[in-house]
Write a protein that holds these residues in place. Structure first.
Motif, mmCIF file in Angstrom:
data_model
loop_
_atom_site.group_PDB
_atom_site.id
_atom_site.type_symbol
_atom_site.label_atom_id
_atom_site.label_comp_id
_atom_site.label_asym_id
_atom_site.label_seq_id
_atom_site.Cartn_x
_atom_site.Cartn_y
_atom_site.Cartn_z
ATOM 1 N N PRO A 440 -64.101 -29.072 57.951
ATOM 2 C CA PRO A 440 -63.048 -28.946 56.924
ATOM 3 C C PRO A 440 -62.386 -27.564 56.979
ATOM 4 O O PRO A 440 -63.032 -26.550 57.262
ATOM 5 C CB PRO A 440 -63.812 -29.156 55.609
ATOM 6 C CG PRO A 440 -65.060 -29.883 56.008
ATOM 7 C CD PRO A 440 -65.415 -29.402 57.376
ATOM 8 N N ILE A 441 -61.079 -27.534 56.694
ATOM 9 C CA ILE A 441 -60.321 -26.274 56.680
ATOM 10 C C ILE A 441 -60.439 -25.663 55.288
ATOM 11 O O ILE A 441 -60.195 -26.325 54.276
ATOM 12 C CB ILE A 441 -58.851 -26.523 57.028
ATOM 13 C CG1 ILE A 441 -58.747 -27.140 58.421
ATOM 14 C CG2 ILE A 441 -58.042 -25.233 56.986
ATOM 15 C CD1 ILE A 441 -57.356 -27.574 58.804
ATOM 16 N N THR A 442 -60.791 -24.400 55.227
ATOM 17 C CA THR A 442 -60.962 -23.719 53.952
ATOM 18 C C THR A 442 -59.660 -23.118 53.458
ATOM 19 O O THR A 442 -58.718 -22.908 54.237
ATOM 20 C CB THR A 442 -62.015 -22.603 54.081
ATOM 21 O OG1 THR A 442 -61.522 -21.597 54.986
ATOM 22 C CG2 THR A 442 -63.331 -23.155 54.613
ATOM 23 N N GLN A 444 -59.270 -20.121 52.506
ATOM 24 C CA GLN A 444 -59.119 -18.798 53.099
ATOM 25 C C GLN A 444 -58.450 -18.880 54.470
ATOM 26 O O GLN A 444 -57.623 -18.026 54.823
ATOM 27 C CB GLN A 444 -60.498 -18.115 53.223
ATOM 28 C CG GLN A 444 -61.114 -17.692 51.885
ATOM 29 C CD GLN A 444 -61.710 -18.873 51.130
ATOM 30 O OE1 GLN A 444 -61.843 -19.957 51.696
ATOM 31 N NE2 GLN A 444 -62.037 -18.675 49.860
ATOM 32 N N GLU A 445 -58.794 -19.906 55.254
ATOM 33 C CA GLU A 445 -58.161 -20.058 56.561
ATOM 34 C C GLU A 445 -56.673 -20.360 56.426
ATOM 35 O O GLU A 445 -55.845 -19.851 57.193
ATOM 36 C CB GLU A 445 -58.852 -21.173 57.338
ATOM 37 C CG GLU A 445 -60.253 -20.831 57.818
ATOM 38 C CD GLU A 445 -60.908 -21.998 58.516
ATOM 39 O OE1 GLU A 445 -61.326 -21.841 59.665
ATOM 40 O OE2 GLU A 445 -60.989 -23.089 57.903
ATOM 41 N N VAL A 446 -56.325 -21.185 55.459
ATOM 42 C CA VAL A 446 -54.918 -21.504 55.221
ATOM 43 C C VAL A 446 -54.154 -20.248 54.807
ATOM 44 O O VAL A 446 -53.056 -19.957 55.302
ATOM 45 C CB VAL A 446 -54.782 -22.593 54.146
ATOM 46 C CG1 VAL A 446 -53.318 -22.820 53.803
ATOM 47 C CG2 VAL A 446 -55.420 -23.883 54.613
ATOM 48 N N ARG A 447 -54.742 -19.491 53.905
ATOM 49 C CA ARG A 447 -54.096 -18.260 53.435
ATOM 50 C C ARG A 447 -53.896 -17.272 54.591
ATOM 51 O O ARG A 447 -52.824 -16.684 54.747
ATOM 52 C CB ARG A 447 -54.946 -17.622 52.330
ATOM 53 C CG ARG A 447 -54.392 -16.295 51.808
ATOM 54 C CD ARG A 447 -55.317 -15.694 50.764
ATOM 55 N NE ARG A 447 -54.840 -14.392 50.338
ATOM 56 C CZ ARG A 447 -53.951 -14.180 49.383
ATOM 57 N NH1 ARG A 447 -53.416 -15.219 48.759
ATOM 58 N NH2 ARG A 447 -53.549 -12.965 49.064
ATOM 59 N N LYS A 448 -54.924 -17.117 55.422
ATOM 60 C CA LYS A 448 -54.836 -16.180 56.543
ATOM 61 C C LYS A 448 -53.760 -16.621 57.534
ATOM 62 O O LYS A 448 -52.983 -15.794 58.039
ATOM 63 C CB LYS A 448 -56.190 -16.090 57.241
ATOM 64 C CG LYS A 448 -56.209 -15.106 58.405
ATOM 65 C CD LYS A 448 -57.591 -15.040 59.046
ATOM 66 C CE LYS A 448 -57.599 -14.072 60.227
ATOM 67 N NZ LYS A 448 -58.924 -14.019 60.889
ATOM 68 N N ALA A 449 -53.686 -17.903 57.799
ATOM 69 C CA ALA A 449 -52.682 -18.416 58.743
ATOM 70 C C ALA A 449 -51.266 -18.220 58.199
ATOM 71 O O ALA A 449 -50.353 -17.819 58.927
ATOM 72 C CB ALA A 449 -52.939 -19.900 59.029
ATOM 73 N N MET A 450 -51.076 -18.492 56.906
ATOM 74 C CA MET A 450 -49.742 -18.345 56.311
ATOM 75 C C MET A 450 -49.273 -16.899 56.331
ATOM 76 O O MET A 450 -48.117 -16.606 56.624
ATOM 77 C CB MET A 450 -49.761 -18.871 54.873
ATOM 78 C CG MET A 450 -49.948 -20.365 54.768
ATOM 79 S SD MET A 450 -48.605 -21.296 55.538
ATOM 80 C CE MET A 450 -47.237 -20.816 54.498
ATOM 81 N N PHE A 451 -50.170 -15.980 56.029
ATOM 82 C CA PHE A 451 -49.779 -14.566 55.953
ATOM 83 C C PHE A 451 -49.639 -13.930 57.327
ATOM 84 O O PHE A 451 -49.138 -12.817 57.440
ATOM 85 C CB PHE A 451 -50.775 -13.791 55.105
ATOM 86 C CG PHE A 451 -50.544 -13.930 53.624
ATOM 87 C CD1 PHE A 451 -49.765 -13.007 52.934
ATOM 88 C CD2 PHE A 451 -51.067 -15.001 52.919
ATOM 89 C CE1 PHE A 451 -49.528 -13.152 51.585
ATOM 90 C CE2 PHE A 451 -50.847 -15.138 51.560
ATOM 91 C CZ PHE A 451 -50.067 -14.202 50.888
ATOM 92 N N ASN A 452 -50.099 -14.619 58.379
ATOM 93 C CA ASN A 452 -49.947 -14.086 59.723
ATOM 94 C C ASN A 452 -48.701 -14.601 60.431
ATOM 95 O O ASN A 452 -48.457 -14.278 61.586
ATOM 96 C CB ASN A 452 -51.182 -14.434 60.580
ATOM 97 C CG ASN A 452 -52.387 -13.571 60.208
ATOM 98 O OD1 ASN A 452 -52.230 -12.501 59.662
ATOM 99 N ND2 ASN A 452 -53.569 -14.082 60.497
ATOM 100 N N ILE A 453 -47.910 -15.434 59.752
ATOM 101 C CA ILE A 453 -46.713 -16.014 60.378
ATOM 102 C C ILE A 453 -45.674 -14.939 60.655
ATOM 103 O O ILE A 453 -45.003 -14.950 61.669
ATOM 104 C CB ILE A 453 -46.126 -17.125 59.487
ATOM 105 C CG1 ILE A 453 -47.072 -18.350 59.500
ATOM 106 C CG2 ILE A 453 -44.749 -17.538 59.966
ATOM 107 C CD1 ILE A 453 -46.635 -19.460 58.600
ATOM 108 N N GLY A 454 -45.501 -13.971 59.772
ATOM 109 C CA GLY A 454 -44.465 -12.958 59.953
ATOM 110 C C GLY A 454 -43.162 -13.387 59.299
ATOM 111 O O GLY A 454 -43.093 -14.384 58.585
ATOM 112 N N ARG A 455 -42.095 -12.598 59.576
ATOM 113 C CA ARG A 455 -40.839 -12.874 58.879
ATOM 114 C C ARG A 455 -40.173 -14.140 59.374
ATOM 115 O O ARG A 455 -39.229 -14.618 58.776
ATOM 116 C CB ARG A 455 -39.875 -11.698 59.029
ATOM 117 C CG ARG A 455 -39.281 -11.535 60.443
ATOM 118 C CD ARG A 455 -38.482 -10.251 60.516
ATOM 119 N NE ARG A 455 -37.416 -10.216 59.559
ATOM 120 C CZ ARG A 455 -36.207 -10.752 59.731
ATOM 121 N NH1 ARG A 455 -35.952 -11.354 60.877
ATOM 122 N NH2 ARG A 455 -35.278 -10.680 58.816
#
Length: 455
Positions: A440-442, A444-455
Protein backbone atom coordinates in the motif's frame (compact mmCIF):
# COMPACT_ATOMS: atom_id res chain seq x y z
CA UNK A 1 -8.64 23.72 -45.03
CA UNK A 2 -6.87 27.03 -44.41
CA UNK A 3 -3.08 27.17 -44.02
CA UNK A 4 -1.06 29.92 -42.33
CA UNK A 5 2.75 29.85 -42.39
CA UNK A 6 5.73 31.65 -40.91
CA UNK A 7 9.34 31.31 -42.06
CA UNK A 8 12.59 33.01 -41.09
CA UNK A 9 14.10 33.16 -44.56
CA UNK A 10 17.22 35.20 -43.64
CA UNK A 11 17.08 37.56 -46.60
CA UNK A 12 14.58 37.91 -49.44
CA UNK A 13 16.49 40.12 -51.87
CA UNK A 14 17.88 37.27 -53.98
CA UNK A 15 15.79 35.62 -56.70
CA UNK A 16 16.39 31.99 -55.54
CA UNK A 17 14.99 32.75 -52.09
CA UNK A 18 11.99 34.52 -53.61
CA UNK A 19 11.33 31.42 -55.71
CA UNK A 20 11.58 29.17 -52.64
CA UNK A 21 9.09 31.32 -50.76
CA UNK A 22 6.71 31.20 -53.71
CA UNK A 23 7.13 27.40 -53.81
CA UNK A 24 6.13 27.14 -50.14
CA UNK A 25 3.04 29.26 -50.85
CA UNK A 26 1.96 27.06 -53.77
CA UNK A 27 2.79 23.64 -52.30
CA UNK A 28 1.01 24.35 -49.00
CA UNK A 29 -1.86 26.36 -50.53
CA UNK A 30 -1.24 29.13 -48.06
CA UNK A 31 -3.75 31.85 -47.27
CA UNK A 32 -1.46 33.89 -44.99
CA UNK A 33 2.35 33.92 -44.99
CA UNK A 34 4.70 35.76 -42.61
CA UNK A 35 8.27 36.19 -43.84
CA UNK A 36 10.75 36.96 -41.06
CA UNK A 37 14.16 38.59 -41.32
CA UNK A 38 13.65 39.62 -44.94
CA UNK A 39 16.47 42.25 -44.96
CA UNK A 40 14.54 44.07 -47.69
CA UNK A 41 15.03 47.85 -47.73
CA UNK A 42 11.95 50.06 -47.73
CA UNK A 43 12.74 51.35 -51.23
CA UNK A 44 12.72 47.80 -52.68
CA UNK A 45 9.89 46.39 -50.58
CA UNK A 46 7.11 46.99 -53.09
CA UNK A 47 8.90 45.28 -56.00
CA UNK A 48 9.95 42.27 -53.92
CA UNK A 49 6.48 41.70 -52.44
CA UNK A 50 4.76 41.98 -55.81
CA UNK A 51 7.18 39.38 -57.13
CA UNK A 52 6.70 36.96 -54.22
CA UNK A 53 2.95 37.55 -53.66
CA UNK A 54 1.38 38.11 -57.10
CA UNK A 55 -2.32 38.96 -56.75
CA UNK A 56 -1.94 38.99 -52.95
CA UNK A 57 -2.24 41.82 -50.45
CA UNK A 58 0.76 42.47 -48.22
CA UNK A 59 1.92 44.66 -45.36
CA UNK A 60 5.02 44.93 -43.16
CA UNK A 61 6.55 46.53 -40.08
CA UNK A 62 9.22 48.31 -42.13
CA UNK A 63 8.39 51.68 -40.54
CA UNK A 64 9.34 50.23 -37.15
CA UNK A 65 12.69 48.76 -38.25
CA UNK A 66 16.02 50.56 -38.17
CA UNK A 67 17.68 48.38 -40.83
CA UNK A 68 15.71 46.30 -43.34
CA UNK A 69 12.21 44.91 -42.96
CA UNK A 70 11.92 42.35 -40.18
CA UNK A 71 8.36 41.03 -40.80
CA UNK A 72 6.41 40.90 -44.10
CA UNK A 73 2.82 39.61 -44.16
CA UNK A 74 1.19 38.30 -47.33
CA UNK A 75 -2.56 37.56 -47.56
CA UNK A 76 -4.83 35.93 -50.11
CA UNK A 77 -7.80 38.36 -50.12
CA UNK A 78 -10.12 35.76 -51.63
CA UNK A 79 -9.93 33.71 -48.42
CA UNK A 80 -9.64 36.16 -45.53
CA UNK A 81 -9.17 39.74 -44.38
CA UNK A 82 -6.28 40.93 -42.22
CA UNK A 83 -6.41 43.96 -39.95
CA UNK A 84 -3.20 45.05 -38.23
CA UNK A 85 -4.03 45.96 -34.63
CA UNK A 86 -0.56 47.17 -33.64
CA UNK A 87 3.03 46.56 -34.63
CA UNK A 88 6.57 46.94 -33.30
CA UNK A 89 9.96 45.92 -34.68
CA UNK A 90 9.54 42.46 -33.03
CA UNK A 91 5.84 41.62 -33.42
CA UNK A 92 2.81 42.37 -35.60
CA UNK A 93 -0.57 41.83 -33.91
CA UNK A 94 -3.44 41.15 -36.34
CA UNK A 95 -7.10 40.22 -36.45
CA UNK A 96 -7.72 37.57 -39.10
CA UNK A 97 -11.31 37.23 -40.40
CA UNK A 98 -12.39 34.52 -42.82
CA UNK A 99 -15.27 34.76 -45.25
CA UNK A 100 -16.97 31.82 -43.52
CA UNK A 101 -17.45 34.03 -40.44
CA UNK A 102 -14.70 32.70 -38.17
CA UNK A 103 -12.01 35.02 -36.86
CA UNK A 104 -9.19 35.10 -34.34
CA UNK A 105 -6.20 37.17 -33.28
CA UNK A 106 -2.78 36.17 -34.57
CA UNK A 107 0.61 37.61 -33.66
CA UNK A 108 3.67 37.14 -35.87
CA UNK A 109 6.90 37.32 -33.86
CA UNK A 110 10.53 37.85 -34.77
CA UNK A 111 12.32 38.29 -31.46
CA UNK A 112 15.60 40.15 -31.08
CA UNK A 113 18.84 38.22 -30.59
CA UNK A 114 19.68 39.81 -27.23
CA UNK A 115 17.52 38.90 -24.22
CA UNK A 116 17.43 42.50 -22.91
CA UNK A 117 15.82 43.65 -26.16
CA UNK A 118 13.37 40.74 -25.95
CA UNK A 119 11.97 42.09 -22.69
CA UNK A 120 10.05 44.71 -24.65
CA UNK A 121 8.51 41.89 -26.73
CA UNK A 122 7.43 39.98 -23.61
CA UNK A 123 5.79 43.17 -22.28
CA UNK A 124 4.02 43.75 -25.61
CA UNK A 125 2.62 40.21 -25.58
CA UNK A 126 1.34 40.59 -22.04
CA UNK A 127 -0.35 43.93 -22.89
CA UNK A 128 -1.91 42.39 -26.00
CA UNK A 129 -3.30 39.56 -23.88
CA UNK A 130 -5.32 42.13 -21.93
CA UNK A 131 -6.64 43.48 -25.24
CA UNK A 132 -7.52 40.03 -26.62
CA UNK A 133 -9.38 38.98 -23.47
CA UNK A 134 -11.42 35.81 -23.95
CA UNK A 135 -11.08 35.71 -27.74
CA UNK A 136 -9.05 33.05 -29.61
CA UNK A 137 -5.41 34.04 -30.08
CA UNK A 138 -2.38 32.31 -31.60
CA UNK A 139 1.28 33.36 -31.76
CA UNK A 140 3.76 32.08 -34.31
CA UNK A 141 7.28 32.98 -35.30
CA UNK A 142 10.94 33.00 -34.26
CA UNK A 143 11.30 33.60 -30.50
CA UNK A 144 15.11 33.22 -30.46
CA UNK A 145 14.84 31.26 -27.20
CA UNK A 146 13.89 27.74 -26.15
CA UNK A 147 11.52 26.80 -23.36
CA UNK A 148 13.54 23.89 -21.94
CA UNK A 149 16.97 22.30 -22.04
CA UNK A 150 15.57 19.34 -24.00
CA UNK A 151 14.89 21.64 -26.94
CA UNK A 152 18.59 22.01 -27.74
CA UNK A 153 21.33 19.57 -28.69
CA UNK A 154 23.92 21.68 -26.85
CA UNK A 155 25.35 20.04 -23.75
CA UNK A 156 24.57 22.97 -21.45
CA UNK A 157 22.73 22.14 -18.23
CA UNK A 158 21.95 25.73 -17.22
CA UNK A 159 18.73 27.58 -17.93
CA UNK A 160 19.67 30.89 -19.54
CA UNK A 161 18.11 34.24 -18.70
CA UNK A 162 16.43 34.31 -22.11
CA UNK A 163 14.85 30.88 -21.53
CA UNK A 164 13.63 31.80 -18.06
CA UNK A 165 12.07 35.11 -19.16
CA UNK A 166 10.49 33.45 -22.19
CA UNK A 167 8.92 30.79 -19.95
CA UNK A 168 7.66 33.48 -17.56
CA UNK A 169 6.01 35.27 -20.48
CA UNK A 170 4.36 32.07 -21.75
CA UNK A 171 3.01 31.37 -18.26
CA UNK A 172 1.73 34.95 -17.90
CA UNK A 173 -0.18 34.97 -21.19
CA UNK A 174 -1.40 31.36 -20.70
CA UNK A 175 -0.16 29.92 -23.99
CA UNK A 176 0.69 26.36 -25.03
CA UNK A 177 2.16 24.75 -28.15
CA UNK A 178 -0.31 23.72 -30.83
CA UNK A 179 -0.08 20.03 -31.67
CA UNK A 180 2.72 19.65 -34.22
CA UNK A 181 4.58 17.11 -36.34
CA UNK A 182 7.58 17.15 -38.64
CA UNK A 183 10.96 18.49 -37.48
CA UNK A 184 11.46 18.86 -33.74
CA UNK A 185 14.43 21.24 -33.92
CA UNK A 186 13.37 24.28 -35.93
CA UNK A 187 16.79 26.00 -36.10
CA UNK A 188 19.99 24.54 -37.44
CA UNK A 189 23.22 26.37 -36.67
CA UNK A 190 25.83 25.66 -39.33
CA UNK A 191 29.23 26.72 -37.95
CA UNK A 192 32.50 26.08 -39.76
CA UNK A 193 33.36 23.32 -37.30
CA UNK A 194 31.77 19.87 -37.34
CA UNK A 195 29.86 20.42 -34.11
CA UNK A 196 26.59 22.10 -35.04
CA UNK A 197 23.72 23.00 -32.71
CA UNK A 198 20.05 22.24 -33.26
CA UNK A 199 17.39 24.13 -31.31
CA UNK A 200 13.65 24.63 -31.18
CA UNK A 201 13.27 28.41 -31.20
CA UNK A 202 10.42 28.66 -33.75
CA UNK A 203 7.00 27.65 -32.52
CA UNK A 204 3.23 28.10 -32.81
CA UNK A 205 1.33 28.65 -29.57
CA UNK A 206 -2.33 29.32 -28.81
CA UNK A 207 -4.61 30.08 -25.89
CA UNK A 208 -7.47 27.92 -24.62
CA UNK A 209 -10.10 29.78 -26.61
CA UNK A 210 -8.25 29.09 -29.86
CA UNK A 211 -7.98 25.36 -29.06
CA UNK A 212 -11.69 25.35 -28.21
CA UNK A 213 -12.71 27.01 -31.50
CA UNK A 214 -10.20 25.08 -33.63
CA UNK A 215 -9.71 21.70 -31.88
CA UNK A 216 -8.36 20.05 -35.03
CA UNK A 217 -5.65 22.66 -35.66
CA UNK A 218 -2.12 21.33 -36.08
CA UNK A 219 1.31 22.50 -37.25
CA UNK A 220 3.86 20.94 -39.60
CA UNK A 221 7.52 21.93 -39.30
CA UNK A 222 9.05 21.40 -42.73
CA UNK A 223 12.73 21.01 -43.75
CA UNK A 224 14.92 24.13 -43.70
CA UNK A 225 15.88 24.07 -47.38
CA UNK A 226 17.90 27.23 -48.13
CA UNK A 227 17.40 28.80 -44.71
CA UNK A 228 18.58 27.76 -41.26
CA UNK A 229 15.03 27.94 -39.91
CA UNK A 230 12.17 25.53 -40.54
CA UNK A 231 8.99 26.81 -42.25
CA UNK A 232 6.04 26.20 -39.93
CA UNK A 233 2.59 25.74 -41.42
CA UNK A 234 -0.52 26.03 -39.24
CA UNK A 235 -3.41 23.99 -40.64
CA UNK A 236 -7.01 24.89 -39.75
CA UNK A 237 -9.38 22.18 -41.01
CA UNK A 238 -12.34 23.71 -39.14
CA UNK A 239 -12.33 26.91 -41.21
CA UNK A 240 -13.01 25.29 -44.57
CA UNK A 241 -16.35 23.86 -43.47
CA UNK A 242 -17.82 21.31 -41.11
CA UNK A 243 -17.69 17.59 -41.85
CA UNK A 244 -20.33 15.14 -40.65
CA UNK A 245 -19.44 14.00 -37.15
CA UNK A 246 -19.22 10.26 -36.43
CA UNK A 247 -21.67 8.69 -34.01
CA UNK A 248 -20.41 8.60 -30.44
CA UNK A 249 -22.26 6.75 -27.73
CA UNK A 250 -22.52 8.64 -24.45
CA UNK A 251 -22.28 6.35 -21.43
CA UNK A 252 -24.63 8.59 -19.44
CA UNK A 253 -27.48 7.42 -21.70
CA UNK A 254 -27.58 4.03 -19.95
CA UNK A 255 -28.93 5.78 -16.84
CA UNK A 256 -31.94 7.06 -18.79
CA UNK A 257 -35.19 5.29 -17.90
CA UNK A 258 -36.01 4.72 -21.59
CA UNK A 259 -32.64 3.10 -22.42
CA UNK A 260 -33.72 -0.50 -21.70
CA UNK A 261 -36.82 -0.14 -23.87
CA UNK A 262 -34.82 1.35 -26.76
CA UNK A 263 -32.36 -1.55 -26.69
CA UNK A 264 -35.14 -4.13 -26.41
CA UNK A 265 -37.08 -2.65 -29.34
CA UNK A 266 -33.97 -2.28 -31.48
CA UNK A 267 -32.76 -5.81 -30.81
CA UNK A 268 -36.21 -7.19 -31.58
CA UNK A 269 -36.09 -6.01 -35.22
CA UNK A 270 -36.05 -8.95 -37.60
CA UNK A 271 -32.87 -8.98 -39.71
CA UNK A 272 -31.85 -11.76 -42.09
CA UNK A 273 -28.29 -12.66 -43.02
CA UNK A 274 -25.02 -13.67 -41.40
CA UNK A 275 -24.88 -13.48 -37.59
CA UNK A 276 -22.34 -10.63 -37.54
CA UNK A 277 -24.30 -8.74 -40.21
CA UNK A 278 -27.44 -9.02 -38.09
CA UNK A 279 -25.60 -7.67 -35.04
CA UNK A 280 -24.11 -4.71 -36.92
CA UNK A 281 -27.42 -3.93 -38.65
CA UNK A 282 -29.33 -3.83 -35.37
CA UNK A 283 -26.71 -1.62 -33.72
CA UNK A 284 -26.91 0.80 -36.65
CA UNK A 285 -30.69 0.88 -36.45
CA UNK A 286 -30.44 1.95 -32.79
CA UNK A 287 -28.19 4.95 -33.53
CA UNK A 288 -31.12 7.26 -34.24
CA UNK A 289 -32.86 6.26 -31.03
CA UNK A 290 -29.65 6.74 -29.02
CA UNK A 291 -29.13 10.19 -30.51
CA UNK A 292 -32.68 11.08 -29.55
CA UNK A 293 -32.02 9.98 -25.97
CA UNK A 294 -28.76 11.93 -25.80
CA UNK A 295 -30.31 15.17 -27.02
CA UNK A 296 -33.84 14.76 -25.67
CA UNK A 297 -33.12 17.40 -23.05
CA UNK A 298 -31.01 19.61 -25.28
CA UNK A 299 -27.32 20.43 -25.00
CA UNK A 300 -25.91 19.06 -21.73
CA UNK A 301 -23.80 22.11 -20.87
CA UNK A 302 -26.48 24.62 -21.88
CA UNK A 303 -29.03 22.76 -19.76
CA UNK A 304 -26.80 23.01 -16.68
CA UNK A 305 -26.35 26.75 -17.25
CA UNK A 306 -30.07 27.28 -17.78
CA UNK A 307 -31.12 25.28 -14.71
CA UNK A 308 -28.53 27.05 -12.57
CA UNK A 309 -30.02 30.43 -13.52
CA UNK A 310 -33.59 29.20 -12.91
CA UNK A 311 -32.63 27.76 -9.53
CA UNK A 312 -31.01 31.06 -8.54
CA UNK A 313 -34.16 32.98 -9.48
CA UNK A 314 -36.41 30.58 -7.58
CA UNK A 315 -34.26 30.76 -4.45
CA UNK A 316 -34.25 34.58 -4.61
CA UNK A 317 -38.06 34.61 -4.79
CA UNK A 318 -38.26 32.12 -1.93
CA UNK A 319 -36.05 34.37 0.17
CA UNK A 320 -38.55 37.21 -0.34
CA UNK A 321 -41.59 34.95 0.28
CA UNK A 322 -40.40 32.24 2.70
CA UNK A 323 -43.96 31.14 3.56
CA UNK A 324 -44.96 30.40 -0.04
CA UNK A 325 -45.67 26.68 -0.43
CA UNK A 326 -45.64 26.76 -4.28
CA UNK A 327 -42.23 28.42 -4.23
CA UNK A 328 -40.88 25.78 -1.85
CA UNK A 329 -42.12 23.02 -4.16
CA UNK A 330 -40.69 24.79 -7.20
CA UNK A 331 -37.33 25.23 -5.47
CA UNK A 332 -37.27 21.54 -4.56
CA UNK A 333 -38.05 20.45 -8.13
CA UNK A 334 -35.53 22.85 -9.66
CA UNK A 335 -32.83 21.67 -7.28
CA UNK A 336 -33.52 18.05 -8.19
CA UNK A 337 -33.39 18.85 -11.94
CA UNK A 338 -30.17 20.81 -11.49
CA UNK A 339 -28.47 17.99 -9.57
CA UNK A 340 -29.51 15.45 -12.22
CA UNK A 341 -28.15 17.71 -14.96
CA UNK A 342 -24.86 18.08 -13.08
CA UNK A 343 -24.52 14.31 -12.76
CA UNK A 344 -25.22 13.82 -16.49
CA UNK A 345 -22.64 16.46 -17.41
CA UNK A 346 -20.10 14.87 -15.09
CA UNK A 347 -20.64 11.43 -16.64
CA UNK A 348 -20.28 12.89 -20.12
CA UNK A 349 -17.04 14.74 -19.27
CA UNK A 350 -15.61 11.72 -17.46
CA UNK A 351 -16.04 9.58 -20.55
CA UNK A 352 -14.64 12.30 -22.82
CA UNK A 353 -11.54 13.15 -20.83
CA UNK A 354 -10.82 9.87 -19.01
CA UNK A 355 -9.48 11.84 -16.09
CA UNK A 356 -9.61 9.89 -12.83
CA UNK A 357 -9.62 12.95 -10.59
CA UNK A 358 -13.05 13.83 -11.87
CA UNK A 359 -14.38 11.67 -9.01
CA UNK A 360 -13.29 14.25 -6.45
CA UNK A 361 -15.43 17.07 -7.82
CA UNK A 362 -13.40 18.84 -10.53
CA UNK A 363 -16.05 18.37 -13.22
CA UNK A 364 -17.23 21.95 -13.49
CA UNK A 365 -14.06 24.01 -13.14
CA UNK A 366 -12.68 25.86 -16.15
CA UNK A 367 -9.36 24.02 -15.85
CA UNK A 368 -11.12 20.71 -16.40
CA UNK A 369 -12.68 21.92 -19.65
CA UNK A 370 -9.23 23.12 -20.81
CA UNK A 371 -7.84 19.65 -20.13
CA UNK A 372 -10.61 18.09 -22.23
CA UNK A 373 -9.84 20.31 -25.21
CA UNK A 374 -6.08 20.02 -24.84
CA UNK A 375 -6.21 16.22 -24.56
CA UNK A 376 -8.28 15.95 -27.72
CA UNK A 377 -5.85 18.17 -29.63
CA UNK A 378 -2.73 16.33 -28.43
CA UNK A 379 -4.06 12.82 -29.09
CA UNK A 380 -5.20 13.49 -32.65
CA UNK A 381 -2.80 12.43 -35.44
CA UNK A 382 -3.04 15.10 -38.12
CA UNK A 383 -0.12 14.11 -40.36
CA UNK A 384 2.12 11.10 -40.86
CA UNK A 385 4.92 9.88 -43.14
CA UNK A 386 4.07 6.93 -45.38
CA UNK A 387 6.49 4.17 -46.48
CA UNK A 388 7.86 6.49 -49.20
CA UNK A 389 8.59 9.30 -46.70
CA UNK A 390 5.78 11.44 -48.12
CA UNK A 391 3.74 13.55 -45.71
CA UNK A 392 0.09 12.46 -45.65
CA UNK A 393 -2.52 14.71 -44.02
CA UNK A 394 -6.24 14.74 -43.31
CA UNK A 395 -8.33 11.76 -44.37
CA UNK A 396 -5.29 10.02 -45.87
CA UNK A 397 -3.80 9.37 -42.41
CA UNK A 398 -6.28 6.57 -41.71
CA UNK A 399 -5.45 4.93 -45.05
CA UNK A 400 -1.72 4.90 -44.21
CA UNK A 401 -2.40 3.11 -40.92
CA UNK A 402 -4.74 0.65 -42.63
CA UNK A 403 -2.25 -0.19 -45.38
CA UNK A 404 0.57 -0.60 -42.86
CA UNK A 405 -1.28 -3.10 -40.68
CA UNK A 406 -2.76 -4.94 -43.66
CA UNK A 407 0.80 -5.54 -44.85
CA UNK A 408 2.22 -6.18 -41.39
CA UNK A 409 -0.48 -8.59 -40.16
CA UNK A 410 -0.86 -10.24 -43.54
CA UNK A 411 2.78 -11.34 -43.83
CA UNK A 412 3.69 -14.97 -43.19
CA UNK A 413 6.60 -15.51 -40.81
CA UNK A 414 8.55 -18.51 -39.55
CA UNK A 415 8.78 -19.09 -35.84
CA UNK A 416 10.26 -21.68 -33.51
CA UNK A 417 7.96 -23.70 -31.30
CA UNK A 418 8.38 -23.28 -27.55
CA UNK A 419 8.34 -26.61 -25.73
CA UNK A 420 8.95 -25.16 -22.29
CA UNK A 421 7.31 -21.73 -21.76
CA UNK A 422 9.07 -21.37 -18.40
CA UNK A 423 12.40 -21.25 -20.21
CA UNK A 424 11.53 -17.79 -21.49
CA UNK A 425 11.90 -16.34 -18.00
CA UNK A 426 15.38 -16.99 -16.68
CA UNK A 427 15.25 -14.39 -13.90
CA UNK A 428 12.60 -14.31 -11.22
CA UNK A 429 12.10 -12.19 -8.14
CA UNK A 430 11.42 -13.66 -4.76
CA UNK A 431 7.94 -13.71 -3.25
CA UNK A 432 9.08 -11.19 -0.61
CA UNK A 433 10.10 -8.68 -3.29
CA UNK A 434 6.91 -9.34 -5.23
CA UNK A 435 4.77 -8.51 -2.19
CA UNK A 436 6.93 -5.43 -1.56
CA UNK A 437 6.18 -4.12 -5.08
CA UNK A 438 2.42 -4.10 -4.46
CA UNK A 439 2.52 -2.77 -0.91
CA UNK A 440 0.00 0.00 0.00
CA UNK A 441 1.09 3.59 -0.75
CA UNK A 442 1.33 5.76 2.35
CA UNK A 443 0.26 9.38 2.70
CA UNK A 444 3.87 10.33 3.38
CA UNK A 445 4.96 8.86 0.04
CA UNK A 446 2.24 10.78 -1.78
CA UNK A 447 3.22 14.00 -0.04
CA UNK A 448 6.91 13.49 -0.84
CA UNK A 449 6.19 12.77 -4.50
CA UNK A 450 3.93 15.83 -4.88
CA UNK A 451 6.44 18.20 -3.30
CA UNK A 452 9.26 16.87 -5.47
CA UNK A 453 7.49 17.70 -8.76
CA UNK A 454 8.86 21.26 -8.93
CA UNK A 455 7.32 24.25 -10.65
Amino acid sequence: MVSIASWNIRGLNRIPKQQEVHEVVVSNRLSVFAILESHVALSKLNNVCNSVFPHWSWTSNSNMCAIGTRIILGLDPSVAQLMVVTATDQVVHCLLSFHCGKKFYVSFVYAANYYIQCRQLWRDLYVHKQFVGDHPWTIMGDFNASLSLEESTASSSNVTIAMREFQECVDAINMADVNYSGLHYSWNQRPNSKTGILKKIDRVMANDMFIGDFPDAYVIFQPYRISDHSPMVLKLPDVSGSKPKPFKFGNFVVHNEAFQKVVKDGWGVEVHGHLMFRVVKRVRLMKKAFRKLMWSKGNIHDRVTKLRAELDSTQVLLDVNPDSVPLRLAEKNKLQEFNEALIEEERFLKQKAKVEWLRVGDSNCSYFHKVVKGRKNRNHIHAIFDNNDNVVEGDGVANVFTQHYEQFLGMAANYDSIDDPDSLFTSRISSVKAVHMVRPITSQEVRKAMFNIGR
